[in-house]
Motif scaffolding. Sequence first.
Motif, PDB file in Angstrom:
ATOM      1  N   LEU A 147       0.788  -1.115   0.343  1.00 30.40           N
ATOM      2  CA  LEU A 147       0.165  -0.243  -0.080  1.00 30.40           C
ATOM      3  C   LEU A 147       0.462   1.253   0.001  1.00 30.40           C
ATOM      4  O   LEU A 147       2.572   1.290   0.282  1.00 30.40           O
ATOM      5  N   GLY A 148       0.545   2.531  -0.821  1.00 29.46           N
ATOM      6  CA  GLY A 148       1.433   3.715  -1.177  1.00 29.46           C
ATOM      7  C   GLY A 148       2.319   3.386  -1.733  1.00 29.46           C
ATOM      8  O   GLY A 148       3.060   4.057  -1.989  1.00 29.46           O
ATOM      9  N   THR A 154      -0.663   2.576 -10.125  1.00 27.15           N
ATOM     10  CA  THR A 154      -0.043   0.897  -9.699  1.00 27.15           C
ATOM     11  C   THR A 154      -0.940   0.554  -8.744  1.00 27.15           C
ATOM     12  O   THR A 154      -1.150  -0.358  -7.984  1.00 27.15           O
ATOM     13  N   GLN A 155      -1.084   2.146  -7.986  1.00 27.53           N
ATOM     14  CA  GLN A 155      -1.493   1.851  -6.440  1.00 27.53           C
ATOM     15  C   GLN A 155      -3.231   1.766  -7.113  1.00 27.53           C
ATOM     16  O   GLN A 155      -4.252   0.488  -6.557  1.00 27.53           O
ATOM     17  N   ARG A 156      -3.690   1.998  -8.296  1.00 20.57           N
ATOM     18  CA  ARG A 156      -5.021   1.717  -8.638  1.00 20.57           C
ATOM     19  C   ARG A 156      -5.001  -0.028  -9.132  1.00 20.57           C
ATOM     20  O   ARG A 156      -5.507  -0.458  -8.726  1.00 20.57           O
ATOM     21  N   PRO A 182       1.914   8.745   5.421  1.00 18.98           N
ATOM     22  CA  PRO A 182       0.302   8.800   5.001  1.00 18.98           C
ATOM     23  C   PRO A 182      -0.486   7.822   4.479  1.00 18.98           C
ATOM     24  O   PRO A 182      -1.757   8.363   3.074  1.00 18.98           O
ATOM     25  N   ALA A 183       0.637   8.119   2.714  1.00 16.44           N
ATOM     26  CA  ALA A 183       0.635   7.293   1.751  1.00 16.44           C
ATOM     27  C   ALA A 183      -0.425   5.730   1.421  1.00 16.44           C
ATOM     28  O   ALA A 183      -1.087   5.831   1.049  1.00 16.44           O
ATOM     29  N   VAL A 184       0.286   5.692   2.697  1.00 13.69           N
ATOM     30  CA  VAL A 184      -0.321   4.161   3.149  1.00 13.69           C
ATOM     31  C   VAL A 184      -1.745   4.025   3.782  1.00 13.69           C
ATOM     32  O   VAL A 184      -2.490   3.898   3.432  1.00 13.69           O
ATOM     33  N   ASP A 185      -1.716   5.400   4.221  1.00  9.50           N
ATOM     34  CA  ASP A 185      -3.033   5.325   4.983  1.00  9.50           C
ATOM     35  C   ASP A 185      -4.241   5.778   3.589  1.00  9.50           C
ATOM     36  O   ASP A 185      -5.238   5.281   3.665  1.00  9.50           O
ATOM     37  N   ALA A 186      -3.756   6.726   3.031  1.00  8.03           N
ATOM     38  CA  ALA A 186      -5.083   7.294   1.731  1.00  8.03           C
ATOM     39  C   ALA A 186      -5.075   6.540   0.877  1.00  8.03           C
ATOM     40  O   ALA A 186      -6.112   6.153   0.748  1.00  8.03           O
TER      41      ALA A 186
END
Length: 223
Positions: A147-148, A154-156, A182-186
């Motif tokens: 995640l993140g 890639t995230q999609r 924050p990137a993982v959280d979002a």
Amino acid sequence: MTENTNVSPGERLREALWGPDASARLQAALAAGTSPHPAYVAVLVERCQHEADFFVRDMLTWALTRQDRDLTVTRLLPELSSPSARARSQALHTMSKIGDRRTWPALRDDLLTDADVEVARAAWRTAAGLVPSGEEADLARKLVTQLGRGDADTQRSLSRAFAVLGDLVEPIVEAEIENADPAVDAHAAATLAIMADPETGFESAIAEAKRVVALRSAPAPGE
């Protein structure tokens, strides 16, 4: 492919697939899939790691799905350990199209976390489609470590893999909400939105998730 009775079917295909013209290579791959032959499998797999044209690669995969399944899968499996990232990603992509669940044990953890993003994305998609019943949670626990990662595409891809796994793994993703990163959280929040409604656009989901993360981390009034 030009008919030449002095060479074998595999050699004729090799000659056509290693030609300089992408359109001719596309037609050669199409012909190989239209009229399958055991001699084509090794040549098609080998070409996958060299082919630069996206459309030709896609046709190579289609041609391989038309060949004998056991022969093709047997030839693809060693490609997962190839030093060539293109070979690994194309083998995974082709395996996802074939959908033979017997290949599940070959989907090692190092493929799910491959440094090459195209390999990792292909591994996520393939694993989500082939995971045996009862092993979804174990796969999800491996996937949340990604995640993140990377750009929006890639995230999609990772969010879609979670959506394929379904509601059973939702708590594993939810546990990453309020992650210190924050990137993982979002990304976790956007993934949950996609899992709840697969028709949700990733762009809008990740934008909303980032907004919520920013608000959560903002100092309270008067601080």
